[in-house]
Design a protein around this motif. Structure first.
Motif, PDB file in Angstrom:
ATOM      1  N   LEU A  71     -11.233  -7.733  41.976  1.00 33.84           N
ATOM      2  CA  LEU A  71     -12.587  -7.724  41.429  1.00 33.84           C
ATOM      3  C   LEU A  71     -13.257  -6.366  41.602  1.00 33.84           C
ATOM      4  O   LEU A  71     -13.226  -5.780  42.682  1.00 33.84           O
ATOM      5  N   ALA A  72     -13.880  -5.868  40.522  1.00 35.33           N
ATOM      6  CA  ALA A  72     -14.656  -4.627  40.566  1.00 35.33           C
ATOM      7  C   ALA A  72     -16.141  -4.909  40.333  1.00 35.33           C
ATOM      8  O   ALA A  72     -16.994  -4.154  40.783  1.00 35.33           O
ATOM      9  N   ALA A  73     -16.468  -5.988  39.617  1.00 34.65           N
ATOM     10  CA  ALA A  73     -17.860  -6.398  39.377  1.00 34.65           C
ATOM     11  C   ALA A  73     -17.853  -7.775  38.730  1.00 34.65           C
ATOM     12  O   ALA A  73     -16.913  -8.143  38.033  1.00 34.65           O
ATOM     13  N   ARG A  74     -18.914  -8.531  38.982  1.00 36.20           N
ATOM     14  CA  ARG A  74     -19.050  -9.859  38.379  1.00 36.20           C
ATOM     15  C   ARG A  74     -20.538 -10.133  38.182  1.00 36.20           C
ATOM     16  O   ARG A  74     -21.326  -9.961  39.094  1.00 36.20           O
ATOM     17  N   HIS A  75     -20.903 -10.565  36.972  1.00 36.29           N
ATOM     18  CA  HIS A  75     -22.301 -10.863  36.647  1.00 36.29           C
ATOM     19  C   HIS A  75     -22.336 -12.115  35.792  1.00 36.29           C
ATOM     20  O   HIS A  75     -21.578 -12.240  34.834  1.00 36.29           O
ATOM     21  N   GLY A  76     -23.231 -13.042  36.125  1.00 44.01           N
ATOM     22  CA  GLY A  76     -23.311 -14.290  35.381  1.00 44.01           C
ATOM     23  C   GLY A  76     -24.711 -14.613  34.907  1.00 44.01           C
ATOM     24  O   GLY A  76     -25.693 -14.030  35.365  1.00 44.01           O
ATOM     25  N   ASN A  77     -24.784 -15.541  33.953  1.00 39.91           N
ATOM     26  CA  ASN A  77     -26.026 -16.076  33.421  1.00 39.91           C
ATOM     27  C   ASN A  77     -26.990 -14.992  32.943  1.00 39.91           C
ATOM     28  O   ASN A  77     -28.149 -14.945  33.342  1.00 39.91           O
ATOM     29  N   LEU A  78     -26.502 -14.125  32.066  1.00 41.88           N
ATOM     30  CA  LEU A  78     -27.307 -13.030  31.530  1.00 41.88           C
ATOM     31  C   LEU A  78     -27.650 -13.296  30.067  1.00 41.88           C
ATOM     32  O   LEU A  78     -26.965 -14.045  29.385  1.00 41.88           O
ATOM     33  N   ARG A  79     -28.721 -12.655  29.612  1.00 39.93           N
ATOM     34  CA  ARG A  79     -29.135 -12.704  28.207  1.00 39.93           C
ATOM     35  C   ARG A  79     -29.552 -11.314  27.782  1.00 39.93           C
ATOM     36  O   ARG A  79     -30.093 -10.557  28.566  1.00 39.93           O
ATOM     37  N   GLY A  80     -29.301 -10.986  26.521  1.00 40.27           N
ATOM     38  CA  GLY A  80     -29.738  -9.708  25.983  1.00 40.27           C
ATOM     39  C   GLY A  80     -28.964  -8.527  26.528  1.00 40.27           C
ATOM     40  O   GLY A  80     -27.862  -8.664  27.047  1.00 40.27           O
ATOM     41  N   LEU A  95      -8.150  -1.114  33.793  1.00 33.42           N
ATOM     42  CA  LEU A  95      -9.453  -1.756  33.879  1.00 33.42           C
ATOM     43  C   LEU A  95      -9.419  -3.045  33.070  1.00 33.42           C
ATOM     44  O   LEU A  95      -8.937  -3.067  31.933  1.00 33.42           O
ATOM     45  N   ILE A  96      -9.918  -4.128  33.664  1.00 34.75           N
ATOM     46  CA  ILE A  96      -9.976  -5.425  32.999  1.00 34.75           C
ATOM     47  C   ILE A  96     -11.447  -5.765  32.770  1.00 34.75           C
ATOM     48  O   ILE A  96     -12.256  -5.668  33.694  1.00 34.75           O
ATOM     49  N   VAL A  97     -11.787  -6.139  31.548  1.00 37.81           N
ATOM     50  CA  VAL A  97     -13.143  -6.566  31.224  1.00 37.81           C
ATOM     51  C   VAL A  97     -13.034  -7.916  30.520  1.00 37.81           C
ATOM     52  O   VAL A  97     -12.474  -8.012  29.433  1.00 37.81           O
ATOM     53  N   ALA A  98     -13.550  -8.959  31.181  1.00 37.93           N
ATOM     54  CA  ALA A  98     -13.519 -10.311  30.617  1.00 37.93           C
ATOM     55  C   ALA A  98     -14.959 -10.778  30.401  1.00 37.93           C
ATOM     56  O   ALA A  98     -15.799 -10.629  31.284  1.00 37.93           O
ATOM     57  N   LEU A 157     -19.867 -11.741  32.651  1.00 35.28           N
ATOM     58  CA  LEU A 157     -18.858 -10.691  32.583  1.00 35.28           C
ATOM     59  C   LEU A 157     -18.175 -10.530  33.937  1.00 35.28           C
ATOM     60  O   LEU A 157     -18.827 -10.621  34.978  1.00 35.28           O
ATOM     61  N   THR A 158     -16.869 -10.309  33.909  1.00 31.91           N
ATOM     62  CA  THR A 158     -16.102  -9.975  35.092  1.00 31.91           C
ATOM     63  C   THR A 158     -15.339  -8.697  34.805  1.00 31.91           C
ATOM     64  O   THR A 158     -14.722  -8.560  33.744  1.00 31.91           O
ATOM     65  N   VAL A 159     -15.404  -7.754  35.739  1.00 30.74           N
ATOM     66  CA  VAL A 159     -14.642  -6.517  35.643  1.00 30.74           C
ATOM     67  C   VAL A 159     -13.642  -6.529  36.782  1.00 30.74           C
ATOM     68  O   VAL A 159     -13.987  -6.837  37.923  1.00 30.74           O
ATOM     69  N   GLY A 160     -12.413  -6.215  36.462  1.00 28.97           N
ATOM     70  CA  GLY A 160     -11.373  -6.215  37.483  1.00 28.97           C
ATOM     71  C   GLY A 160     -10.432  -5.047  37.330  1.00 28.97           C
ATOM     72  O   GLY A 160     -10.556  -4.225  36.425  1.00 28.97           O
ATOM     73  N   ARG A 161      -9.484  -4.999  38.237  1.00 26.78           N
ATOM     74  CA  ARG A 161      -8.434  -3.981  38.233  1.00 26.78           C
ATOM     75  C   ARG A 161      -7.106  -4.694  38.280  1.00 26.78           C
ATOM     76  O   ARG A 161      -6.958  -5.723  38.947  1.00 26.78           O
TER      77      ARG A 161
END
Length: 178
Positions: A71-80, A95-98, A157-161
Motif C-alpha cells: 500500500l502507498a495510499a488509500r482514500h475512500g468515500n470521496l466526491r468531486g 505503480l498500481i492505481v485502482a 482509490l487505492t495506490v500500491g506498489r
C-alpha cells in the motif's frame, strides 16, 4: 483487489508522452506485453463495470490490493475533484492505481510526474472499477494523483506498489511455406 472480481473487460491504456505499446492481459497480475524497445514502459488496466453491489462492491470502499502488493495510499468515500499524495516505492516497483466509482459521469485520473492519465466511465446505480499497473520510468517515485469528476460521482482509490510484469522476449517468426 481479488482476482476473482477481474473476469470482465480488460483494457490497456498507454501513458501520455511516453512511448508505449499496450496489449490486453488475461489477468492484471499476469505479464503485460511490452514493445521491444530500450525504455521499459507498460501500462495495463483492467476495468469492471458491475450491477449494483455485486460481490459486495461499494464505490465508497477503496479497492483491495492483491497478495504481494504494498500500500502507498488509500482514500475512500470521496466526491468531486481531489489531489491525493502517494508514498515512494522501492527501486524497480511498478505503480498500481485502482479506482471504484458510482454515479453518472466520467472520472479522470492523472499522475503528472509519470505523464500518465486514464478515464473511468461511472454509471448511476452501478459500481465501476479499474486497476492500472504502470511500469514506466520513475514509477517508484512519490507523487500526486489528480482526480477530476462531477460532485455527483462517489469514488474511492487505492495506490500500491508491485512487481512489474515480466517481459516477453520478442520472437522472430517466418510465414509458413505454402
Amino acid at each position: 483487489m481479488p482476482q476473482r472480481r477481474l473476469s470482465t473487460l480488460k483494457v490497456l491504456f498507454a501513458a501520455l508522452l511516453i512511448p508505449a505499446v499496450a496489449a490486453c492481459t488475461q489477468e492484471h497480475t499476469g505479464a503485460a506485453k511490452k514493445p521491444s524497445s530500450s525504455a521499459p514502459t507498460s501500462v495495463s488496466s483492467t476495468t469492471e463495470s458491475a450491477n449494483p453491489n455485486p460481490n459486495g462492491l461499494s464505490a465508497s470502499v477503496p479497492p483491495e490490493l492483491d497478495d504481494g502488493e504494498t500500500l502507498a495510499a488509500r482514500h475512500g468515500n470521496l466526491r468531486g475533484n481531489h489531489q491525493l499524495h502517494f508514498a515512494k516505492g522501492k527501486k524497480g516497483d511498478a505503480l498500481i492505481v485502482a479506482v471504484r466509482c458510482q454515479g453518472k459521469g466520467e472520472l479522470n485520473v492523472e499522475i503528472k510526474n509519470l505523464h500518465s492519465s486514464f478515464p473511468l466511465e461511472c454509471i448511476d446505480k452501478e459500481v465501476s472499477e479499474t486497476y492500472n499497473l504502470l511500469n514506466v520510468k520513475g514509477a517508484e517515485a512519490e507523487g500526486d494523483i489528480f482526480v477530476r469528476t462531477s460532485p455527483t460521482v462517489r469514488w474511492s482509490l487505492t495506490v500500491g506498489r508491485g512487481t512489474p510484469p515480466e517481459e516477453e522476449e520478442p520472437s522472430l517468426t517466418s510465414p509458413a511455406a505454402g
